[in-house]
Enzyme design. Sequence first.
Site, PDB file in Angstrom:
ATOM      1  N   CYS A   7     -67.154  53.304  47.729  1.00  0.00           N
ATOM      2  CA  CYS A   7     -66.864  53.790  46.502  1.00  0.00           C
ATOM      3  C   CYS A   7     -68.093  52.853  45.612  1.00  0.00           C
ATOM      4  O   CYS A   7     -69.022  52.590  46.176  1.00  0.00           O
ATOM      5  CB  CYS A   7     -65.462  53.332  45.760  1.00  0.00           C
ATOM      6  SG  CYS A   7     -65.251  51.427  45.676  1.00  0.00           S
ATOM      7  N   ASN A  10     -66.789  48.775  45.137  1.00  0.00           N
ATOM      8  CA  ASN A  10     -66.092  48.228  46.491  1.00  0.00           C
ATOM      9  C   ASN A  10     -65.239  47.044  45.854  1.00  0.00           C
ATOM     10  O   ASN A  10     -65.163  45.912  46.737  1.00  0.00           O
ATOM     11  CB  ASN A  10     -67.201  47.581  47.567  1.00  0.00           C
ATOM     12  CG  ASN A  10     -66.731  47.063  48.772  1.00  0.00           C
ATOM     13  OD1 ASN A  10     -66.983  46.208  49.454  1.00  0.00           O
ATOM     14  ND2 ASN A  10     -65.425  47.938  49.166  1.00  0.00           N
ATOM     15  N   CYS A  12     -62.123  48.177  43.938  1.00  0.00           N
ATOM     16  CA  CYS A  12     -60.848  49.054  43.627  1.00  0.00           C
ATOM     17  C   CYS A  12     -60.402  50.014  44.534  1.00  0.00           C
ATOM     18  O   CYS A  12     -59.625  49.808  45.328  1.00  0.00           O
ATOM     19  CB  CYS A  12     -60.870  49.695  42.406  1.00  0.00           C
ATOM     20  SG  CYS A  12     -61.431  48.370  40.782  1.00  0.00           S
ATOM     21  N   ARG A  13     -61.232  50.878  44.674  1.00  0.00           N
ATOM     22  CA  ARG A  13     -60.645  52.260  45.699  1.00  0.00           C
ATOM     23  C   ARG A  13     -61.125  51.931  47.353  1.00  0.00           C
ATOM     24  O   ARG A  13     -60.030  51.925  47.915  1.00  0.00           O
ATOM     25  CB  ARG A  13     -61.613  53.578  45.141  1.00  0.00           C
ATOM     26  CG  ARG A  13     -61.023  53.994  43.900  1.00  0.00           C
ATOM     27  CD  ARG A  13     -61.763  55.090  43.446  1.00  0.00           C
ATOM     28  NE  ARG A  13     -62.961  54.574  43.046  1.00  0.00           N
ATOM     29  CZ  ARG A  13     -64.210  55.055  42.576  1.00  0.00           C
ATOM     30  NH1 ARG A  13     -63.768  56.467  42.403  1.00  0.00           N
ATOM     31  NH2 ARG A  13     -65.173  54.587  42.217  1.00  0.00           N
ATOM     32  N   SER A  14     -62.217  51.595  47.508  1.00  0.00           N
ATOM     33  CA  SER A  14     -62.493  51.638  48.828  1.00  0.00           C
ATOM     34  C   SER A  14     -61.881  50.447  49.538  1.00  0.00           C
ATOM     35  O   SER A  14     -61.786  50.688  50.736  1.00  0.00           O
ATOM     36  CB  SER A  14     -64.110  51.496  49.247  1.00  0.00           C
ATOM     37  OG  SER A  14     -64.707  50.683  48.497  1.00  0.00           O
ATOM     38  N   ASP A 117     -61.832  56.855  39.469  1.00  0.00           N
ATOM     39  CA  ASP A 117     -62.025  55.336  39.245  1.00  0.00           C
ATOM     40  C   ASP A 117     -61.132  54.868  38.296  1.00  0.00           C
ATOM     41  O   ASP A 117     -60.725  55.048  37.202  1.00  0.00           O
ATOM     42  CB  ASP A 117     -63.361  55.024  38.748  1.00  0.00           C
ATOM     43  CG  ASP A 117     -63.828  53.793  38.646  1.00  0.00           C
ATOM     44  OD1 ASP A 117     -62.903  52.901  38.930  1.00  0.00           O
ATOM     45  OD2 ASP A 117     -64.786  53.441  38.409  1.00  0.00           O
TER      46      ASP A 117
HETATM   47  P1  4NP Z   1     -64.383  51.140  42.349  1.00  0.00           P
HETATM   48  O1  4NP Z   1     -64.155  50.805  40.848  1.00  0.00           O
HETATM   49  O2  4NP Z   1     -65.832  51.703  42.562  1.00  0.00           O
HETATM   50  O3  4NP Z   1     -63.048  51.825  42.739  1.00  0.00           O
HETATM   51  O4  4NP Z   1     -64.506  49.597  42.884  1.00  0.00           O
HETATM   52  C1  4NP Z   1     -65.264  50.157  40.129  1.00  0.00           C
HETATM   53  C2  4NP Z   1     -65.200  48.724  39.958  1.00  0.00           C
HETATM   54  C3  4NP Z   1     -66.223  47.967  39.139  1.00  0.00           C
HETATM   55  C4  4NP Z   1     -67.041  48.696  38.497  1.00  0.00           C
HETATM   56  C5  4NP Z   1     -67.006  50.254  38.705  1.00  0.00           C
HETATM   57  C6  4NP Z   1     -65.985  50.890  39.372  1.00  0.00           C
HETATM   58  N1  4NP Z   1     -68.008  48.036  37.686  1.00  0.00           N
HETATM   59  O5  4NP Z   1     -68.801  48.931  37.162  1.00  0.00           O
HETATM   60  O6  4NP Z   1     -68.039  46.826  37.540  1.00  0.00           O
END
Ligand code: 4NP
Length: 148
Positions: A7, A10, A12-14, A117
């Site tokens: 994602c 790295n 939240c989702r992955s 997200d």
């Molecule tokens: P993820 O979510 O891609 O599911 O891990 C996010 C977590 C943090 C950020 C973006 C997406 N960020 O911009 O910090």
Amino acid sequence: MKILMVCLGNICRSPLAEGVMQHLADEHNLGWTVDSAGTGSWHVGEAPDRRSVLVARNHGIDISKQVCRQFRRTDFDQFDHIFVMDRNNLSDVLNMARNEQEAAKVKLLLGDKVVPDPYYDDSRFEPVFELIEGGCKDIIAELRGARV
Ligand code: 4NP
């Protein structure tokens, strides 16, 4: 079989996708290895987001020991399948592929849908978990040729 979940952050989702897929693969004694990475580098070295840790724990899966890392080109050599959460992840990872064989390893986790997200909305972590779990079950069914 070696599977990588990707994602943006790295955190939240992955990490959820890694935890769910490893859990299901272990449950079915598939002997699969699952890892995850982010296309971005902001959170490298950090544990997953506490909201992802919590929703996974509510479903009996511990992802708290995972450590964030960034996706790298050598991941194409290390993994058989690379599953991404959304279309930005898809283009970011495909842009790093060096040939058709590497590009062919990369697919959306949900086939033709995206895992949104959840970072800015606490209430989206549970639905995101459920989307990811459904996608992982479909992938296991497809890769072993049977439903789970
Ligand atoms: P993820 O979510 O891609 O599911 O891990 C996010 C977590 C943090 C950020 C973006 C997406 N960020 O911009 O910090």
